[in-house]
Design a protein around this motif. Structure first.
Motif: not given
Length: 419
Positions: A144, A165, A178-181, A213, A219, A221
């Motif tokens: 990342h 982000v 892609h807020e989760d990564q 995902d 998206y 999850p």
């Protein structure tokens, strides 16, 4: 000759307000002509210097200009992608020295995100084969990590260590992120004057990771499984394009033909230089139109000068008669007016150069920041000097018509008192 020149200067001084306005009119028109020519040549140079040292660009079969636009200039989108298997087969060709796979499709606040490998920073060249250099930080290494182009860092005020982000898809505004990564800024490139300045660079593995995902653009999850990222084989399934460098230029057309005839999928290989010329040829009409408009503006300025001289000529008949009475010959009076127009034109050209380079000095930072266009404060080239010479000659010719009128005035006509 010195006497005629002195008389011309004194005559212009006596009509200094009109002369100053005429000089400014000529200066503005000539500055516009030179400015259009400067931007035209520098823009062409900027286009041509976006990529160098790359022998072939490979993408899905489409137009050569379209492939060039989305792979190099980040304009538009690919009609299709290239399978990773096809990429590996092309990269393994014995004629190929290096390859740079690129993947496009995501963005961050209007700036395109490019997925690639570490070879991008090693082999990519721009301008006269200039390598990429970092103003701060280093290439991405972790999953990342993100490397920013110079304009992205400057405009968004990003520094090393900040979190970024990435948004799904392109555009200035996106509701799918892609807020989760989140990514961490690890490097900032030096300005290049190319679309690289407006690009965020991440690894191909990162592009694969943030889309685990995502199904059909949505998206969901958990839809990609629950295996941790650290245990996944994040090899891309598809990429957007490939930049190819060959061991020998002699094999360029052979490999190009081989790729164009590739049977497993519809691929196309283009030569960047040829595609750039084709792209610039498409813009040739706009280029010619700008030059024609600028030429008409200059002609208008010179016509205004001619109008002023012809208008004032009737008022100067007594002046001409006095000069004739003290021994001036008609040809010398004609030369006097030609010198006046030459002086006005030359003054306008000098003022135009001051306007142009003063304006460039002020506008260059703005053009670099907002348009990625690098203009050099260089001396006028041969073509610009030819244009200036042509303008000066036209200015001298503008003095012939009023000069001929003065030539015809007789001494008696000039001394006649008119009521």
């Amino acid at each position: 000759m010195n006497v005629i020149l002195m008389l011309a200067l004194r005559s212009l001084y006596n009509r200094r307000l009109t002369a100053i306005m005429t000089v400014i009119s000529i200066a503005v028109s000539v500055a516009l002509l030179l400015g259009v020519e400067k931007i035209r040549t520098e823009a062409k140079q900027s286009f041509s210097s976006t990529i160098s040292g790359t022998d072939l660009i490979v993408g899905a079969r489409s137009g050569s200009v379209q492939l060039l636009l989305y792979s190099v200039f980040r304009i538009g989108n690919a009609t299709n992608n290239i399978s990773w298997q096809s990429y590996k087969e092309i990269a393994s060709q014995p004629k190929v020295e290096w390859t740079i796979p690129i993947s496009l499709g995501d963005s961050h606040r209007g700036y395109r995100v490019l997925g690639t490998t570490a070879d991008y920073f090693k082999y990519y060249r721009y301008g006269r084969k200039h390598p990429l250099a970092f103003s701060d930080g280093k290439p991405f290494a972790a999953l990342h990590d993100v490397v920013l182009g110079a304009e992205v860092a400057q405009q968004l005020h990003y520094q090393l260590g900040q979190q970024v982000v990435i948004s799904h898809g392109t555009g200035n505004t996106s509701f799918s992120k892609h807020e989760d990564q989140p990514f961490t800024v690890v490097g900032i490139l030096k300005p290049t004057g190319t679309p690289l300045d407006r690009t965020l660079h991440v690894s191909l593995a990162a592009i694969e990771a943030i889309h685990i995902d995502w199904q059909s653009g949505s998206y969901i999850p958990g839809s990609g499984g629950k295996t941790p990222l650290s245990e996944r084989k994040l090899e891309p399934k598809q990429i957007t394009a490939i930049l190819v460098g060959l061991k020998s230029k002699m094999s360029t057309f052979q490999l190009q033909r081989s790729i164009n005839n590739y049977r497993k999928e519809a691929l196309q290989a283009i030569l960047p230089g040829v595609a750039l010329q084709e792209l610039w040829g498409m813009l040739g009409m706009v280029e010619s139109t700008l030059l024609v408009i600028s030429g008409f503006v200059v002609a208008t300025g010179l016509f205004g000068m001619l109008t002023v001289l012809l208008t004032s000529l009737n008022e100067r008949r007594r002046e001409m008669a006095v000069l004739r009475s003290v021994g001036a010959r008609p040809l010398q009076i004609c030369l006097l007016l030609v010198l006046e127009t030459g002086g006005l034109t030359l003054s306008g050209i000098i003022l135009a150069l001051m306007f142009l380079y003063g304006g460039l000095w002020i506008c260059i930072p703005f053009l670099e920041t907002h348009f990625g266009l690098f203009l050099a404060l260089s001396l006028p080239g041969l073509y610009e000097l030819k244009l200036l010479s042509l303008v000066f000659i036209m200015g001298l010719l503008c003095g012939l018509l009023p000069g001929y009128g003065a030539y015809r005035y007789s001494l008696a006509d000039g001394m006649t008192v008119r009521l």
